[in-house]
Design a protein around this motif. Structure first.
Motif, PDB file in Angstrom:
ATOM      1  N   THR A  39      10.539  -0.270  73.047  1.00  0.00           N
ATOM      2  CA  THR A  39       9.600  -0.681  72.002  1.00  0.00           C
ATOM      3  C   THR A  39       9.972  -2.087  71.567  1.00  0.00           C
ATOM      4  O   THR A  39      10.934  -2.668  72.069  1.00  0.00           O
ATOM      5  CB  THR A  39       9.644   0.303  70.814  1.00  0.00           C
ATOM      6  OG1 THR A  39       8.567   0.002  69.925  1.00  0.00           O
ATOM      7  CG2 THR A  39      10.963   0.234  70.041  1.00  0.00           C
ATOM      8  N   TRP A  94       5.022  -4.526  68.395  1.00  0.00           N
ATOM      9  CA  TRP A  94       4.259  -3.274  68.523  1.00  0.00           C
ATOM     10  C   TRP A  94       4.365  -2.490  67.220  1.00  0.00           C
ATOM     11  O   TRP A  94       3.369  -2.029  66.671  1.00  0.00           O
ATOM     12  CB  TRP A  94       4.778  -2.427  69.694  1.00  0.00           C
ATOM     13  CG  TRP A  94       3.864  -1.278  70.036  1.00  0.00           C
ATOM     14  CD1 TRP A  94       2.910  -1.254  71.018  1.00  0.00           C
ATOM     15  CD2 TRP A  94       3.782   0.005  69.373  1.00  0.00           C
ATOM     16  NE1 TRP A  94       2.251  -0.048  71.022  1.00  0.00           N
ATOM     17  CE2 TRP A  94       2.766   0.745  70.017  1.00  0.00           C
ATOM     18  CE3 TRP A  94       4.454   0.591  68.313  1.00  0.00           C
ATOM     19  CZ2 TRP A  94       2.419   2.043  69.648  1.00  0.00           C
ATOM     20  CZ3 TRP A  94       4.089   1.889  67.926  1.00  0.00           C
ATOM     21  CH2 TRP A  94       3.095   2.596  68.589  1.00  0.00           C
ATOM     22  N   ARG A 109       1.065  -1.856  64.776  1.00  0.00           N
ATOM     23  CA  ARG A 109       0.485  -0.506  64.736  1.00  0.00           C
ATOM     24  C   ARG A 109       0.771   0.224  63.433  1.00  0.00           C
ATOM     25  O   ARG A 109       0.054   1.170  63.092  1.00  0.00           O
ATOM     26  CB  ARG A 109       1.030   0.361  65.876  1.00  0.00           C
ATOM     27  CG  ARG A 109       0.799  -0.162  67.265  1.00  0.00           C
ATOM     28  CD  ARG A 109      -0.648  -0.022  67.658  1.00  0.00           C
ATOM     29  NE  ARG A 109      -0.850  -0.576  68.989  1.00  0.00           N
ATOM     30  CZ  ARG A 109      -1.283   0.100  70.023  1.00  0.00           C
ATOM     31  NH1 ARG A 109      -1.599   1.360  69.895  1.00  0.00           N
ATOM     32  NH2 ARG A 109      -1.440  -0.491  71.181  1.00  0.00           N
ATOM     33  N   CYS A 133       4.629  15.354  53.656  1.00  0.00           N
ATOM     34  CA  CYS A 133       4.462  14.084  52.932  1.00  0.00           C
ATOM     35  C   CYS A 133       3.676  14.241  51.636  1.00  0.00           C
ATOM     36  O   CYS A 133       3.688  13.341  50.800  1.00  0.00           O
ATOM     37  CB  CYS A 133       3.786  13.055  53.827  1.00  0.00           C
ATOM     38  SG  CYS A 133       4.615  12.856  55.385  1.00  0.00           S
ATOM     39  N   ARG A 177       9.999   7.441  71.402  1.00  0.00           N
ATOM     40  CA  ARG A 177       9.488   6.230  70.733  1.00  0.00           C
ATOM     41  C   ARG A 177       8.224   6.506  69.924  1.00  0.00           C
ATOM     42  O   ARG A 177       7.830   5.710  69.067  1.00  0.00           O
ATOM     43  CB  ARG A 177       9.239   5.122  71.753  1.00  0.00           C
ATOM     44  CG  ARG A 177       8.077   5.376  72.698  1.00  0.00           C
ATOM     45  CD  ARG A 177       7.832   4.182  73.588  1.00  0.00           C
ATOM     46  NE  ARG A 177       6.685   4.413  74.460  1.00  0.00           N
ATOM     47  CZ  ARG A 177       6.169   3.507  75.260  1.00  0.00           C
ATOM     48  NH1 ARG A 177       6.725   2.317  75.328  1.00  0.00           N
ATOM     49  NH2 ARG A 177       5.121   3.780  76.001  1.00  0.00           N
ATOM     50  N   ASN A 178       7.536   7.631  70.237  1.00  0.00           N
ATOM     51  CA  ASN A 178       6.331   7.976  69.482  1.00  0.00           C
ATOM     52  C   ASN A 178       6.632   8.323  68.029  1.00  0.00           C
ATOM     53  O   ASN A 178       5.742   8.253  67.181  1.00  0.00           O
ATOM     54  CB  ASN A 178       5.624   9.175  70.125  1.00  0.00           C
ATOM     55  CG  ASN A 178       5.018   8.817  71.452  1.00  0.00           C
ATOM     56  OD1 ASN A 178       4.131   7.962  71.527  1.00  0.00           O
ATOM     57  ND2 ASN A 178       5.521   9.431  72.513  1.00  0.00           N
ATOM     58  N   MET A 196       4.841  14.853  67.342  1.00  0.00           N
ATOM     59  CA  MET A 196       3.583  14.451  66.705  1.00  0.00           C
ATOM     60  C   MET A 196       2.579  13.924  67.721  1.00  0.00           C
ATOM     61  O   MET A 196       2.940  13.175  68.623  1.00  0.00           O
ATOM     62  CB  MET A 196       3.889  13.344  65.684  1.00  0.00           C
ATOM     63  CG  MET A 196       2.643  12.865  64.954  1.00  0.00           C
ATOM     64  SD  MET A 196       3.041  11.643  63.703  1.00  0.00           S
ATOM     65  CE  MET A 196       3.484  10.271  64.717  1.00  0.00           C
ATOM     66  N   GLY A 216       0.208  11.423  67.559  1.00  0.00           N
ATOM     67  CA  GLY A 216      -0.047  10.344  66.600  1.00  0.00           C
ATOM     68  C   GLY A 216      -1.508  10.007  66.392  1.00  0.00           C
ATOM     69  O   GLY A 216      -1.958   9.840  65.257  1.00  0.00           O
ATOM     70  N   ARG A 217      -2.269   9.922  67.504  1.00  0.00           N
ATOM     71  CA  ARG A 217      -3.664   9.483  67.382  1.00  0.00           C
ATOM     72  C   ARG A 217      -4.505  10.495  66.596  1.00  0.00           C
ATOM     73  O   ARG A 217      -5.321  10.134  65.752  1.00  0.00           O
ATOM     74  CB  ARG A 217      -4.252   9.262  68.775  1.00  0.00           C
ATOM     75  CG  ARG A 217      -5.287   8.167  68.800  1.00  0.00           C
ATOM     76  CD  ARG A 217      -5.733   7.844  70.190  1.00  0.00           C
ATOM     77  NE  ARG A 217      -4.672   7.239  71.000  1.00  0.00           N
ATOM     78  CZ  ARG A 217      -4.839   6.888  72.277  1.00  0.00           C
ATOM     79  NH1 ARG A 217      -5.978   7.097  72.886  1.00  0.00           N
ATOM     80  NH2 ARG A 217      -3.848   6.335  72.948  1.00  0.00           N
ATOM     81  N   ASN A 253       1.571   4.452  57.255  1.00  0.00           N
ATOM     82  CA  ASN A 253       1.074   3.459  58.197  1.00  0.00           C
ATOM     83  C   ASN A 253       0.121   2.536  57.441  1.00  0.00           C
ATOM     84  O   ASN A 253      -0.774   3.021  56.739  1.00  0.00           O
ATOM     85  CB  ASN A 253       0.326   4.209  59.324  1.00  0.00           C
ATOM     86  CG  ASN A 253      -0.192   3.285  60.392  1.00  0.00           C
ATOM     87  OD1 ASN A 253      -0.784   2.249  60.106  1.00  0.00           O
ATOM     88  ND2 ASN A 253       0.032   3.667  61.643  1.00  0.00           N
ATOM     89  N   ARG A 312      -2.302   0.838  58.377  1.00  0.00           N
ATOM     90  CA  ARG A 312      -3.730   0.978  58.751  1.00  0.00           C
ATOM     91  C   ARG A 312      -4.360   2.188  58.053  1.00  0.00           C
ATOM     92  O   ARG A 312      -5.536   2.147  57.690  1.00  0.00           O
ATOM     93  CB  ARG A 312      -3.864   1.078  60.273  1.00  0.00           C
ATOM     94  CG  ARG A 312      -3.454  -0.226  60.973  1.00  0.00           C
ATOM     95  CD  ARG A 312      -3.716  -0.158  62.456  1.00  0.00           C
ATOM     96  NE  ARG A 312      -2.829   0.747  63.135  1.00  0.00           N
ATOM     97  CZ  ARG A 312      -3.177   1.574  64.129  1.00  0.00           C
ATOM     98  NH1 ARG A 312      -4.418   1.615  64.548  1.00  0.00           N
ATOM     99  NH2 ARG A 312      -2.290   2.358  64.700  1.00  0.00           N
ATOM    100  N   ASN A 372       8.180   5.592  56.942  1.00  0.00           N
ATOM    101  CA  ASN A 372       7.621   6.806  56.355  1.00  0.00           C
ATOM    102  C   ASN A 372       8.777   7.700  55.891  1.00  0.00           C
ATOM    103  O   ASN A 372       9.492   8.266  56.711  1.00  0.00           O
ATOM    104  CB  ASN A 372       6.775   7.517  57.421  1.00  0.00           C
ATOM    105  CG  ASN A 372       6.140   8.803  56.913  1.00  0.00           C
ATOM    106  OD1 ASN A 372       6.468   9.282  55.838  1.00  0.00           O
ATOM    107  ND2 ASN A 372       5.241   9.354  57.708  1.00  0.00           N
ATOM    108  N   GLY A 379       0.058  14.978  54.855  1.00  0.00           N
ATOM    109  CA  GLY A 379       1.243  15.248  55.671  1.00  0.00           C
ATOM    110  C   GLY A 379       1.110  16.451  56.571  1.00  0.00           C
ATOM    111  O   GLY A 379       0.046  17.090  56.649  1.00  0.00           O
ATOM    112  N   ALA A 380       2.231  16.769  57.231  1.00  0.00           N
ATOM    113  CA  ALA A 380       2.262  17.885  58.172  1.00  0.00           C
ATOM    114  C   ALA A 380       1.801  19.152  57.463  1.00  0.00           C
ATOM    115  O   ALA A 380       1.985  19.335  56.271  1.00  0.00           O
ATOM    116  CB  ALA A 380       3.679  18.062  58.705  1.00  0.00           C
TER     117      ALA A 380
END
Ligand code: ACO
Length: 329
Positions: free
Chosen positions: A32, A36, A40, A116, A155-156, A219, A221-222, A259, A261, A286, A317-318
């Motif tokens: 990574t 990046w 992101r 979260c 890395r995700n 996770m 992520g998307r 994040n 975004r 986070n 959150g989760a």
């Protein structure tokens, strides 16, 4: 708008000493880079717990600061509500460890697991304890040592999380200050988009769980991103409706810091300009349940919140879990 029952009378925060920058991931073999991660997520660095730093030590430090700010002694705390998904031990509750560490000898103590959204759930539970007369003074903590339950080879996820705790003292409302509205939701059908597949009681623990990564946070992520944006928008709308307020009445939004975004999309939906939104994800990553109370403590300390400010807290959150609280200071 309802008359507030419970108000936030003091806050505190504590984070590990070690700051880890994005550039350091390459040095430990993660494919990574700083560009990046910043583009992101908005994250530049995070705090990582070192030897001797635990959820209990961070939470107790944050709690002591919050008690001093509220003018409350440990013996005056009736209940401790601890929001976390990364307790120091799976048994007993993290709240009990904090109870012992701060010497809150009269307090009931229990954990709230809403990932979260945990601090928002915790504040709502505390309000209920005060409303029913079960408690007069409640310590609500949101805190995590997520870096100890994430997969440092993935890395995700490993670039996203950080450690820290935020503490809040809730007391009976005075002068119209306090919680004006809260909204809590969940959707467990989406649980596997963000979870720890093993390590709980569903299966006997084996060594394979460590090597196949299922012991750690996983996770999609998307998918999480899409649901986060939708849920945060829902939580904003429902809290404003419940408080009978409009976006113009809100002086500051403190969103969960996952994040940049997601935060920007939430602000756009709420029709709130980014200068009314608190952002510190760049410095902490986070911190799950810790993120909102850490940001709240910063915002009180640097004058972004002053007497009379109306603040919206919104989290996701989760679980999935999501929710919001509007409070007047
Ligand atoms: N560095 C470089 N590349 C990476 C990294 C990384 N750290 N991580 C993933 N990638 C790659 C992926 O492998 C993928 O490569 P490919 O196209 O060759 O397959 C590419 O980058 C794009 O991956 P996406 O997952 O599509 O990237 P996206 O733009 O969605 O960003 C992110 C990923 C940052 C995780 C984003 O989806 C996100 O923020 N999701 C929400 C996460 C979140 O909020 N989680 C917390 C919820 S709160 C809680 O309860 C803990």
């Amino acid at each position: 708008m309802k008359r507030p029952i419970a108000m936030i009378a003091g806050t505190g925060r504590a984070v590990p000493k070690r700051v880890m920058t994005n550039d350091e991931f390459a040095a430990i073999g993660i494919d990574t880079n700083d560009e990046w991660i910043r583009e992101r997520t908005g994250i530049k660095s995070r705090h990582v717990a070192g030897p001797g730093e635990t959820l209990t030590s961070l939470s107790a430090e944050a709690a002591r600061i919050a008690m001093t700010a509220a003018g409350v002694t440990p013996g005056e705390i009736d209940s401790i509500v601890m929001a976390t998904v990364s307790p120091d031990h799976l048994l007993p509750a993290a709240a009990v460890e904090v109870q012992a560490a701060i010497g809150a000898t009269r307090a009931a103590a229990f954990d709230v697991d809403a990932a979260c959204t945990g601090w928002i759930y915790g504040v709502t539970v505390a309000e209920g304890l005060i409303a029913t007369g079960t408690a007069e003074t409640v310590l609500v903590i949101g805190g995590e040592v997520l870096t100890r339950i994430m997969d440092w080879k993935d890395r995700n996820t490993c670039v996203l999380f950080g450690d820290g705790a935020g503490a809040t003292i809730l007391k009976k409302s005075t002068k119209g200050r306090g919680v004006l509205a809260s909204y809590l939701r969940s959707d467990g059908t989406l649980a596997k988009l963000l979870w720890r597949p093993s390590g709980g009681g569903a299966k006997t623990v084996t060594a394979d769980m460590l090597t196949d990564g299922s012991f750690f946070i996983q996770m999609q992520g998307r998918d999480v991103f899409k649901h986060a944006v939708r849920s945060m928008a829902d939580a904003v709308d429902r809290a404003l409706d419940a408080a009978k307020l409009s976006a113009d009445d809100i002086d500051l939004v403190i969103p969960h810091q996952a994040n940049i975004r997601i935060i920007e999309a939430t602000a756009k939906h709420a029709n709130v300009s980014m200068d009314k939104v608190y952002v510190n994800v760049d410095r902490y990553g986070n911190t799950s349940a810790g993120s909102i109370p850490i940001a709240l403590d910063e915002a009180l300390g640097n004058g972004r919140i002053t007497e009379g400010s109306t603040v919206m807290f919104v989290g996701f959150g989760a679980g999935f879990t999501w929710g919001s609280v509007i409070a007047r200071f």
